[in-house]
Write a protein that holds these residues in place. Structure first.
Motif, short mmCIF file in Angstrom:
data_model
loop_
_atom_site.label_atom_id
_atom_site.label_comp_id
_atom_site.label_asym_id
_atom_site.label_seq_id
_atom_site.Cartn_x
_atom_site.Cartn_y
_atom_site.Cartn_z
N LYS A 1 0.70 -1.14 -0.09
CA LYS A 1 0.07 -0.09 -0.15
C LYS A 1 0.71 1.36 0.03
O LYS A 1 0.43 2.35 -0.60
CB LYS A 1 -1.03 -0.22 1.13
CG LYS A 1 -2.05 -1.01 1.15
CD LYS A 1 -2.83 -0.62 -0.11
CE LYS A 1 -4.02 -1.58 -0.51
NZ LYS A 1 -4.52 -1.46 -1.59
N HIS A 2 1.93 1.17 0.69
CA HIS A 2 3.09 2.43 0.85
C HIS A 2 3.54 2.56 -0.69
O HIS A 2 3.74 3.72 -1.03
CB HIS A 2 3.80 2.20 1.70
CG HIS A 2 3.62 2.77 3.34
ND1 HIS A 2 2.89 1.72 4.06
CD2 HIS A 2 3.36 3.91 3.89
CE1 HIS A 2 2.45 2.27 5.29
NE2 HIS A 2 2.75 3.63 5.14
N ARG B 1 1.06 4.15 -3.21
CA ARG B 1 0.48 5.72 -3.18
C ARG B 1 0.72 6.49 -4.56
O ARG B 1 2.11 6.31 -5.08
CB ARG B 1 1.36 6.35 -2.13
CG ARG B 1 1.08 5.63 -0.64
CD ARG B 1 1.54 6.40 0.46
NE ARG B 1 3.04 6.20 0.19
CZ ARG B 1 4.11 6.61 0.96
NH1 ARG B 1 3.78 7.17 2.09
NH2 ARG B 1 5.46 6.19 0.69
N LYS B 2 -0.13 7.45 -4.83
CA LYS B 2 0.33 8.20 -5.65
C LYS B 2 1.05 9.43 -5.57
O LYS B 2 2.11 9.69 -6.20
CB LYS B 2 -1.28 8.64 -6.39
CG LYS B 2 -1.92 7.66 -7.08
CD LYS B 2 -3.24 8.16 -7.55
CE LYS B 2 -3.99 7.47 -8.35
NZ LYS B 2 -4.44 6.15 -8.13
N GLU C 1 2.14 11.30 0.88
CA GLU C 1 0.81 10.85 1.42
C GLU C 1 1.05 10.03 2.54
O GLU C 1 2.04 9.02 2.30
CB GLU C 1 0.01 10.43 0.41
CG GLU C 1 -1.45 9.85 1.10
CD GLU C 1 -2.01 9.11 -0.24
OE1 GLU C 1 -2.95 8.36 0.50
OE2 GLU C 1 -1.42 8.64 -1.10
N ILE D 1 -0.05 7.33 5.33
CA ILE D 1 -1.15 6.22 5.40
C ILE D 1 -1.08 5.73 6.85
O ILE D 1 -0.04 5.49 7.54
CB ILE D 1 -0.73 4.95 4.65
CG1 ILE D 1 -0.82 5.27 3.13
CG2 ILE D 1 -1.85 4.03 4.83
CD1 ILE D 1 -0.22 4.06 2.11
#
Length: 163
Positions: free
Chosen positions: A105-106, A109-110, A114, A116
């Motif tokens: 998930k990290h 990231r776009k 950001e 999380i």
């Protein structure tokens, strides 16, 4: 600069405290009243530390060594010397399916800035079905199989890159 335990010498430079000076400091410190018994904003131990030219942590360390037989010994961690390369327990702890999911998930990231939230990640993980978790479980198993051999791979890579 000031060493971890020091006192100002006659020429204005700081020098380490001798064992005798540390014992005298400890004796002075032990004879001070507790801060709670003093007037507001009066902190005797801080004033003593300042007078001797040492920091708060150093003052505490000197006093602890003086009041503990053989000085204060650093406790050794129960897991000292273990890591993901040589310990199954560490691999299970750090290379779990959830850890794999979190890492994925990290990376997805776009915006790299950001953040999380860990709680959000945990909530998402707990709501996932077994089928949705399967890629993370498989990725984690690949990590677990590869981890013991990474030291050798890294050493080989480093030795080849020096040539």
């Amino acid at each position: 600069g000031v060493s971890s335990s020091s006192i100002c010498s006659d020429d204005g430079n700081f020098k380490p405290l001798t064992e005798n000076e540390k014992n005298r400091f400890s004796l002075c410190s032990s004879s001070l009243p507790p801060t709670r018994d003093c007037e507001k904003d009066v902190k005797p131990k801080e004033l003593l530390n300042f007078a001797w030219g040492i920091g708060t942590a150093t003052g505490v360390r000197i006093c602890n060594k003086a009041t503990t037989p053989n000085g204060v010994k650093k406790q050794k961690r129960k897991d000292a010397g273990t890591n993901i390369f040589n310990s199954d327990a560490k691999r299970k702890q750090y290379l779990s399916p959830f850890q794999y999911f979190s890492k994925l998930k990290h990376l997805q990231r776009k915006d790299p800035n950001e953040k999380i939230d860990a709680k959000t990640l945990k909530d998402v993980w707990e709501r996932m079905t077994e089928e949705q978790r399967r890629p993370s479980v498989m990725g984690s198993e690949r990590w677990m199989l590869r981890a013991p051999y990474l030291i050798g791979e890294i050493s080989t890579f480093l030795s080849l890159s020096k040539k």
